[in-house]
Design a protein around this motif. Structure first.
Motif, PDB file in Angstrom:
ATOM      1  N   CYS A   1       0.799  -1.226   0.000  1.00 37.89           N
ATOM      2  CA  CYS A   1       0.000   0.000   0.000  1.00 37.89           C
ATOM      3  C   CYS A   1       0.828   1.271   0.000  1.00 37.89           C
ATOM      4  O   CYS A   1       0.293   2.365  -0.173  1.00 37.89           O
ATOM      5  CB  CYS A   1      -0.933   0.018   1.217  1.00 37.89           C
ATOM      6  SG  CYS A   1      -0.077   0.090   2.818  1.00 37.89           S
TER       7      CYS A   1
ATOM      8  N   SER B   1      -1.444  -0.316   7.954  1.00 34.61           N
ATOM      9  CA  SER B   1      -2.431   0.251   7.040  1.00 34.61           C
ATOM     10  C   SER B   1      -3.233  -0.825   6.331  1.00 34.61           C
ATOM     11  O   SER B   1      -4.456  -0.818   6.352  1.00 34.61           O
ATOM     12  CB  SER B   1      -1.734   1.152   6.015  1.00 34.61           C
ATOM     13  OG  SER B   1      -2.650   1.650   5.074  1.00 34.61           O
ATOM     14  N   CYS B   2      -2.536  -1.779   5.690  1.00 34.96           N
ATOM     15  CA  CYS B   2      -3.236  -2.828   4.932  1.00 34.96           C
ATOM     16  C   CYS B   2      -3.170  -4.180   5.622  1.00 34.96           C
ATOM     17  O   CYS B   2      -3.684  -5.165   5.073  1.00 34.96           O
ATOM     18  CB  CYS B   2      -2.675  -2.923   3.525  1.00 34.96           C
ATOM     19  SG  CYS B   2      -0.937  -3.456   3.458  1.00 34.96           S
TER      20      CYS B   2
ATOM     21  N   LYS C   1       1.077   1.328  -7.608  1.00 33.34           N
ATOM     22  CA  LYS C   1       1.784   1.518  -6.341  1.00 33.34           C
ATOM     23  C   LYS C   1       3.178   2.065  -6.511  1.00 33.34           C
ATOM     24  O   LYS C   1       3.738   2.609  -5.574  1.00 33.34           O
ATOM     25  CB  LYS C   1       1.846   0.189  -5.594  1.00 33.34           C
ATOM     26  CG  LYS C   1       2.622  -0.902  -6.333  1.00 33.34           C
ATOM     27  CD  LYS C   1       2.465  -2.213  -5.636  1.00 33.34           C
ATOM     28  CE  LYS C   1       3.165  -3.330  -6.406  1.00 33.34           C
ATOM     29  NZ  LYS C   1       2.932  -4.627  -5.804  1.00 33.34           N
TER      30      LYS C   1
END
Length: 410
Positions: free
Chosen positions: A326, A344-345, A401
């Motif tokens: 991410c 975060s992910c 990304k």
């Protein structure tokens, strides 16, 4: 230019002449360095190489007639080496030139001209020394430029032949994201690629420390200046030489596997500050044992010889701190953390594989131009602006990304 290294087997008479060349070349280098230092202290000006050559010619006729016993071109090569050493010093590429030691491990001298190599008879002929037996295991074609004669600490003689073969390197292939692999180096594993493959660190020095300690302990008990101490010193040198040979053989095989035998056309690596890393007294021996610098140097020229690409990213790019899924950037990432979960992910990533994937994405972003305009822009704005300005399809090198990572890195 390509260099070929051959083992020499000189007889006793030839060995004496080679040793004279070592000593005279070393003496001329030290004499010239002393002359330059003295002249600068007196006048505040540097002494040119031409002035040193004139002094050397005059000295051979008066107080140093024994210099006539060796090849004059080798003595002039010592002056050229000193001039290059000062040039590198003033450019900031090296330290101030130091005097050469008589009992240093390696001894060498150069023969810029009048060298002949016979593959039929297996001999190397040098100025003043003819017909030295050699193991000419690799033939070459081209013009011989310079031959450097060396003696290893273990007493072996080698000839490094620099050849101008007039062969140009092939044109590198086009960088294709699907054929690009990121490479990360480490200590637990010597090499980790972005495809998840890991190569174990052989730790040649660590596995030989016991044998080395035994031989060094025997050396410490020998009387200084004795014949026994000289013999034992060569035994210690043989242990070091075997470690270095095994390490270099391993690096040659690994780089051949990557640059010659694999279908990958582009490799991405980090520009490591190895000199700064070895200042860590806890890791310096392990870093020098794995020999990252030699590995990257060998991989570089093998990629050039085979028409492949080697891309280097900046040493300050946070390859280990950024989540490849991410783009989240962690505040810190100590070496003890080998696996980490992205807050975060929630992706659980292996530290080394994640770093190798980031190195690949950073390199592709740099090479395809997607990281030129994102240095001070928010992530969302940089992705849209970069894709419209460049007209590039970001998904061609692994979804959206890569620009995100490049933006978070800055």
């Amino acid at each position: 230019m390509r260099a070929y290294k051959y083992r020499l087997y000189p007889n006793q008479e030839q060995r004496v002449l080679i040793e004279k060349h070592f000593g005279c070349s070393r003496h001329v280098y030290n004499w010239a360095l002393s002359e330059k230092e003295a002249h600068y202290k007196e006048t505040g000006k540097s002494l040119s190489k031409r002035d040193l050559q004139d002094k050397l010619v005059s000295s051979k006729k008066t107080d140093k007639p024994w210099l006539k016993e060796v090849n004059s071109q080798s003595l002039l090569a010592s002056l050229a080496n000193l001039d290059k050493a000062f040039s590198n010093f003033f450019k900031g590429l090296a330290k101030f030139p130091r005097f050469k030691k008589k009992y240093a491990g390696w001894q060498s001298y150069q023969c810029p001209q009048h060298v002949s190599i016979s593959f039929d008879s297996g001999t190397v002929s040098l100025p003043k020394i003819k017909g030295i037996k050699a193991k000419l295991h690799r033939p070459f074609s081209g013009k011989v430029k310079t031959v450097t004669i060396k003696r290893s600490p273990s007493g072996k003689y080698f000839a490094s032949v620099l050849v101008d073969d007039d062969i140009s390197d092939p044109v590198p292939t086009v960088i294709e994201p699907e054929n690009t692999v990121g490479l990360d180096v480490g200590l637990n594993h010597m090499l980790i690629d972005s495809q998840g493959n890991k190569t174990d660190n052989p730790r040649f020095l660590k596995n030989s420390l016991h044998r080395l300690a035994v031989e060094q302990k025997k050396l410490s008990r020998k009387q200084k200046g004795s014949t026994g101490r000289a013999k034992q010193k060569r035994k210690v040198a043989v242990v070091h030489e075997r470690i270095a040979n095994r390490r270099y053989d391993f690096i040659q095989k690994e780089t051949a596997r990557l640059a010659i035998k694999s279908h990958v056309t582009t490799f991405a690596v980090e520009d490591l500050n190895i000199k700064g890393m070895v200042k860590n007294r806890k890791l310096s021996r392990a870093i020098q044992d794995v020999s990252w610098g030699t590995f990257l140097s060998v991989l570089d020229y093998k990629c050039r010889w085979n028409g492949k690409n080697l891309i280097r990213i900046g040493r300050f790019r946070p390859s280990s701190k950024v989540c490849n899924g991410c783009g989240y950037k962690a505040e810190s990432m100590p070496l003890s953390v080998r696996e980490w979960e992205c807050p975060s992910c929630h992706n659980l990533a292996d530290r080394d594989i994640n770093a190798a994937m980031n190195i690949r994405d950073f390199a592709l972003a740099d090479s395809l131009g997607h990281s030129d305009c994102v240095k001070s822009s928010p992530v969302e704005r940089s992705v849209s602006a970069d894709s419209t300005a460049k007209g590039a399809d970001i998904s061609q090198y692994g979804s959206q990304k890569a620009p995100t990572i490049a933006a978070s890195a800055t």
